[in-house]
Design an enzyme around this catalytic site. Structure first.
Site, short mmCIF file in Angstrom:
data_model
loop_
_atom_site.label_atom_id
_atom_site.label_comp_id
_atom_site.label_asym_id
_atom_site.label_seq_id
_atom_site.Cartn_x
_atom_site.Cartn_y
_atom_site.Cartn_z
N GLU A 28 0.77 -1.21 -0.03
CA GLU A 28 -0.10 0.06 -0.04
C GLU A 28 0.87 1.24 0.12
O GLU A 28 0.45 2.43 0.45
CB GLU A 28 -0.91 0.10 1.20
CG GLU A 28 -0.66 -0.50 2.43
CD GLU A 28 -1.79 -0.42 3.47
OE1 GLU A 28 -2.31 0.57 3.88
OE2 GLU A 28 -2.01 -1.67 3.69
N CYS B 122 -3.30 -4.63 3.70
CA CYS B 122 -2.24 -5.37 4.29
C CYS B 122 -2.25 -6.94 3.61
O CYS B 122 -1.42 -7.64 4.17
CB CYS B 122 -2.52 -5.59 5.86
SG CYS B 122 -2.15 -3.81 6.79
N HIS C 16 -1.60 -12.13 10.35
CA HIS C 16 -1.17 -10.81 10.19
C HIS C 16 -1.13 -10.22 11.62
O HIS C 16 -1.96 -10.35 12.27
CB HIS C 16 -2.32 -10.15 9.40
CG HIS C 16 -2.27 -8.60 9.46
ND1 HIS C 16 -0.93 -8.11 8.91
CD2 HIS C 16 -3.06 -7.61 9.78
CE1 HIS C 16 -1.20 -6.49 9.03
NE2 HIS C 16 -2.41 -6.50 9.64
#
Lengths: 354, 132
Positions: free
Chosen positions: A87, A119, A242
């Site tokens: 990103e 993400c 994550h």
């Protein structure tokens, strides 16, 4: 249609090379707290990795990809796709992947594209690479998840928004260091975190980023892949999720039945922060650096917006000697220079002199 | 605008691709198509390892146009292990002092940007070699 929802390639594929990259500068969270909350405020623990003045997603992706190539020991012209998920692509228009492909020698007979899904852009590229190789269209594809993460000065994200990521070469299972046993993706429209076009910093939904966003998607993606594969938490040697902070992955791991020992080797967020699209992927490189043959690993990413990709990996004998061919993740982490907030502001381009 | 020049130099700048002389095996960087050693035609591409050592160095305080935001920085003469010498910036020094003979390795980094709207220019720099 099979009963379960797993994504199935036509032939078995795996990871034939992997590489991490983490820049050397570290900003302790206590230093962010000192600036915005005062000397006596007890901020969150840990620190984050900060990219140098001359680093961005292009340069960091090049280094991680070179490490992956060193471990795969292949001719880079075998790579038929170079896909970079991030990103923080340096250009709005002009693919990061074209520069990476040129630098590693994969041009010109290759696809190149940039991916974005907050993400999970990197694992999205990995899913695509599994399909691309698994269909027989290509023998080798490169997928990278890398970020120089943005967080508004003084905002909650600034304590952890780090820099780094990892690159994976996906190829056929017969020459893999790690085979891919299963993969799955779970997506809904959930606006927990976003950045509008031309805005410098993302907005996030405070507490909304928890239950309806991170926990719902990560849990669903993990449950589906484990149930469909007939596996329980104890069948895995490691799990990596994550990691926007240490709390979220620790809590979701516990609720899925994993114990701290399975989580700890891949939980890098206290040392390098949240590397956004690189987060779960660089946790996985730390696990591959120490795993033994025939061990199962669960990886679940999370991207705001929102979705999760889940993967089941199994290590092979090839991993053991090949991993010595490039620097280990912890070598990058231990290469550490602490900086203060002023230096951080300079490195992140937050100071304007004209 | 110097887009064509940067584009033409991309291979050598991104990845240290030089040439090797088919006659005397002399390694050439930057590529110049004629072997400086034996004078024969030399156009075979050669991928340098990127490893070398600091031969000499100096600190730049007054940076030329385009490099101001990076000052102060160190520019070094790097002796590549294959033989050629080149000039490059050192990066990722942290708090380490530079020294002559220091082992270094090539990394591809951002050299500068061509203004706010122009292209980003990438190329080789050298950093202290990582252990393995």
């Amino acid at each position: 249609m099979p009963e379960d929802k797993l994504l199935r390639p036509n032939r078995d594929v795996g990871i034939i090379g992997y590489g991490a990259y983490i820049p050397r500068y570290r900003l302790p969270a206590s230093e962010v707290a000192r600036i915005w909350k005062g000397e006596n405020f007890k901020g969150p623990p840990g620190e984050k990795a900060v990219a140098g003045l001359d680093e961005d997603v292009i340069t960091m992706s090049i280094e991680a990809s070179r490490n992956a190539l060193a471990r795969a020991a292949i001719d880079p012209t075998e790579i038929r796709a170079v896909w970079v998920g991030s990103e923080s692509h340096p250009y709005a228009v002009k693919p990061t992947s074209t520069v990476v492909a040129e630098a590693i020698g994969a041009v010109p007979n290759t696809l190149a594209a940039d991916w974005q899904f907050a993400c999970k852009a990197g694992t999205e590229a990995m899913q695509a690479a599994i399909g691309f190789v698994g269909s027989g269209m290509a023998e080798v594809a490169l997928s990278v998840g890398m970020d120089k993460a943005q967080g508004r000065p003084g905002g909650a994200l600034e304590y952890t928004a780090g820099a780094g990521g990892a690159a994976y070469l996906i190829g056929t299972a017969d020459r893999s260091l790690v085979t891919i046993e299963a993969s799955y993706s779970f997506t809904t429209d959930t606006p927990d975190f976003f950045r509008r076009a031309n805005e410098k910093y993302p907005e996030h939904g405070e507490r909304f980023t928890g239950e309806p966003a991170y926990f719902k998607h990560v849990t669903a993606a993990a449950d589906e892949i484990m149930q469909s594969s007939g596996l329980k938490a104890e069948d895995f040697a490691f799990a990596v999720f994550h990691q926007p902070n240490a709390k979220f992955p620790t809590r979701v791991a516990r609720s899925l039945g994993f114990i701290p020992e399975q989580l700890k080797p891949g939980l890098l967020v206290p040392m390098i922060g949240n590397t956004y699209a690189g987060s779960a992927l660089v946790g996985l490189t730390a696990i591959l650096d120490i795993a033994r043959p025939d061990e199962r690993i669960l990886m679940v990413s999370y991207g705001s917006g929102a979705g999760s990709d889940s993967f089941i990996f199994k290590t092979t004998e090839n991993l053991i000697h090949r991993r010595e061919l490039a620097p280990a993740t912890l070598e990058y982490i231990s290469r550490r220079t602490e900086i203060d907030y002023a230096t951080y502001a300079r490195y992140r381009g937050k100071l304007v002199s004209k | 605008m110097e887009i064509s020049r940067h584009w033409r130099l991309a291979k050598q700048r991104y990845a240290l691709v030089g040439e090797v002389c088919p006659n005397c095996e002399h390694k050439i960087f930057p590529p110049r198509d004629i072997c400086p050693d034996c004078g024969e035609e030399a156009q075979d591409l050669y991928q340098f390892s990127g490893r070398g050592e600091v031969y000499s160095y100096t600190q730049v305080q007054q940076a030329p146009t385009g490099f101001e935001e990076y000052a102060p920085y160190t520019v070094a003469l790097i002796k590549l292990e294959e033989g050629p010498m080149l000039t490059a910036q050192l990066t990722d020094m942290g708090k380490r002092p530079v020294s002559i003979g220091m082992p270094v390795e090539m990394v591809t980094r951002k050299l500068r940007s061509d203004g706010e709207r122009g292209m980003l220019i990438y190329g080789y720099k050298f950093r202290p070699a990582i252990a393995s």
